[in-house]
Design a protein around this motif. Structure first.
Motif, short mmCIF file in Angstrom:
data_model
loop_
_atom_site.label_atom_id
_atom_site.label_comp_id
_atom_site.label_asym_id
_atom_site.label_seq_id
_atom_site.Cartn_x
_atom_site.Cartn_y
_atom_site.Cartn_z
N ARG A 157 0.83 -1.20 0.00
CA ARG A 157 0.00 0.00 0.00
C ARG A 157 0.88 1.25 0.00
O ARG A 157 1.67 1.47 0.92
N LEU A 158 0.70 2.06 -1.02
CA LEU A 158 1.40 3.33 -1.14
C LEU A 158 0.44 4.41 -0.67
O LEU A 158 -0.63 4.60 -1.25
N GLN A 159 0.82 5.14 0.39
CA GLN A 159 -0.08 6.09 1.02
C GLN A 159 0.30 7.53 0.74
O GLN A 159 1.48 7.87 0.68
N ASP A 160 -0.72 8.36 0.59
CA ASP A 160 -0.54 9.81 0.45
C ASP A 160 -1.00 10.45 1.74
O ASP A 160 -2.19 10.43 2.06
N ASN A 161 -0.08 11.03 2.49
CA ASN A 161 -0.41 11.58 3.80
C ASN A 161 -0.82 13.04 3.75
O ASN A 161 -1.13 13.62 4.79
N GLN A 162 -0.81 13.67 2.57
CA GLN A 162 -1.10 15.09 2.52
C GLN A 162 -2.22 15.43 1.55
O GLN A 162 -2.46 16.60 1.27
N ILE A 182 -11.36 5.58 -5.43
CA ILE A 182 -10.21 5.99 -4.61
C ILE A 182 -10.20 5.13 -3.36
O ILE A 182 -11.20 5.06 -2.64
N GLN A 183 -9.10 4.45 -3.11
CA GLN A 183 -8.97 3.59 -1.94
C GLN A 183 -8.36 4.36 -0.78
O GLN A 183 -7.66 5.37 -0.96
N HIS A 184 -8.66 3.90 0.42
CA HIS A 184 -8.07 4.45 1.63
C HIS A 184 -7.56 3.31 2.49
O HIS A 184 -8.18 2.25 2.58
N PHE A 185 -6.42 3.54 3.10
CA PHE A 185 -5.81 2.56 4.00
C PHE A 185 -5.36 3.30 5.25
O PHE A 185 -4.61 4.28 5.16
N ASN A 186 -5.85 2.87 6.42
CA ASN A 186 -5.58 3.59 7.66
C ASN A 186 -6.01 5.05 7.56
O ASN A 186 -5.29 5.97 7.98
N LEU A 187 -7.18 5.25 6.92
CA LEU A 187 -7.81 6.57 6.78
C LEU A 187 -7.07 7.49 5.83
O LEU A 187 -7.44 8.67 5.70
N LYS A 188 -6.06 7.01 5.14
CA LYS A 188 -5.31 7.84 4.19
C LYS A 188 -5.51 7.31 2.77
O LYS A 188 -5.67 6.12 2.55
N ARG A 189 -5.49 8.22 1.81
CA ARG A 189 -5.61 7.83 0.41
C ARG A 189 -4.43 6.94 0.03
O ARG A 189 -3.28 7.22 0.38
N SER A 190 -4.72 5.87 -0.70
CA SER A 190 -3.67 4.91 -1.00
C SER A 190 -3.95 4.22 -2.32
O SER A 190 -5.07 4.29 -2.85
N VAL A 191 -2.94 3.56 -2.84
CA VAL A 191 -3.07 2.69 -4.00
C VAL A 191 -2.44 1.35 -3.64
O VAL A 191 -1.53 1.27 -2.81
N THR A 192 -2.95 0.29 -4.26
CA THR A 192 -2.48 -1.06 -3.99
C THR A 192 -1.55 -1.52 -5.09
O THR A 192 -1.89 -1.42 -6.27
#
Length: 352
Positions: A152-157, A284-294
């Motif tokens: 999971r690649l997460q975008d924190n901003q 748009i997916q979210h992982f741990n409440l953050k936008r992410s891609v699988t």
């Protein structure tokens, strides 16, 4: 007494030798969570270009069916158009389930799982209309959708989705250069053609039209609206309101829809809303409440999954460290972080 002391010393030495040997084996033997198993079936994921119609997807699935059934290890093939395990529900996605022959009929090595998957890949990758992935189901039911790993690649901003896709593509490219990893890919796309509907809210209020009426009209005409159920001839029927297909195929069909204002006059929706062509992801997916891609993949042949996990850690740290530096320089605007789930979590690369 002396003999007892001597025997105790020998036992102590033997115990130390056993512990040292166990530690050496622990470091030298490749680590793995659960090895892939031949469960008698495989999954095939089909993804056509963005916004491809369902008819095109069904045509590609027909080609895939013919190619899969030619394999001597396959006994049947089931297809589902408009849905896939990796990409979800979309007109350009397709799912296939490959039913293999019984294990007793596949004792030859050429009919085993390790030979069937590469053979299917070599055939299905010749289809130019779609990207086709073949993968084994997870060894433990419910632990992910496929064997291998999910990264999971997460975008924190909360930056633009296209910038996240740019980072994802770079990470996939770097991952496929690693000898420990194989078939690293993602079904995420941020450039799918879409239409953005913009409603002039101030104008709607000035004309005496409620915003809820505008959106309910759009839902009814373009989607569907549930009314009720009724029973007739011993069967239950559901009543849905929806525009005929010929009146909701093109953007120009918005001119056919009207909404009533507080004075009872019918106002064309085109005077209140407009359509703009845009590009964006289908979901748009979210992982741990953050936008992410699988990002999915598996360990390469000859490498255990523990080595693949260590490579992903190294790859993620290397690439993301470069991105943080690039962010400081102003050349990349997406600070992201990574996590991996499914059947790999806290593993380390074994010593050579």
């Amino acid at each position: 007494m002396v003999q007892l002391l001597r025997k105790g010393a020998l036992v102590g030495v033997a115990l130390v030798v056993i512990l040292v040997a166990g530690a050496g084996l622990f470091k030298s033997v490749p680590s793995a969570f659960v090895p892939p198993e031949d469960q008698g079936f495989l999954f095939v994921d089909v993804q056509l270009p963005d916004a491809a119609s369902l008819e095109r997807t069904e045509a590609v699935l027909t080609k895939v069916t013919d190619m899969v059934l030619e394999d001597p290890a396959v006994t049947d093939f089931i297809t589902v158009s408009g849905f896939s395990l990796l990409g979800g529900a979309s007109s350009n996605n397709g799912l296939g389930i490959v039913m293999l022959k019984d294990w007793e009929e596949r004792e030859d090595a050429s009919l085993g799982l390790g030979a069937v998957i590469p053979r299917l890949y070599s055939r299905l990758w010749t289809i130019p209309e779609a990207q086709v992935m073949v993968f084994n189901p997870p060894p433990i039911p419910g632990l992910g959708t496929s064997s291998g790993f999910d990264f999971r690649l997460q975008d924190n901003q909360g930056r633009d989705v296209s910038e996240l896709a740019q980072v994802m593509n770079g990470l996939i490219y770097e991952a496929n250069q690693r000898e420990e990893l194989s078939r690293v890919y993602s079904t995420y796309r941020a450039n799918i053609p879409q239409y953005l509907l913009e409603v002039e809210r101030n104008k709607a209020k000035a004309l005496g039209i409620e915003l809820s009426d505008i959106f309910s009209t759009l839902q009814t005409q373009l989607g569907s609206l549930y009314v009720n159920d009724f029973t007739r001839f011993g069967k239950n029927y559901r009543v849905l309101l929806q525009a005929e297909g010929e009146f909701r195929q093109r953007p120009e069909d918005l001119s056919h829809y009207f909404v009533r204002n507080r004075d009872g006059d019918m106002v064309p929706l085109t005077t209140l809303a407009s359509l703009q062509p845009v590009l964006g992801p289908s979901s748009i997916q979210h992982f741990n409440l953050k936008r992410s891609v699988t990002i999915s993949g598996e360990a390469a042949a000859g490498f255990a999954s523990g080595a693949g996990a260590a490579s992903r850690v190294s790859l993620g740290i290397t690439v993301l460290s470069g991105m943080v530096a690039a962010t400081v320089l102003g050349t990349l605007l997406v600070p992201v972080f990574y996590k991996w789930i499914q059947s790999v979590r806290d593993r380390r690369q074994p010593a050579a």
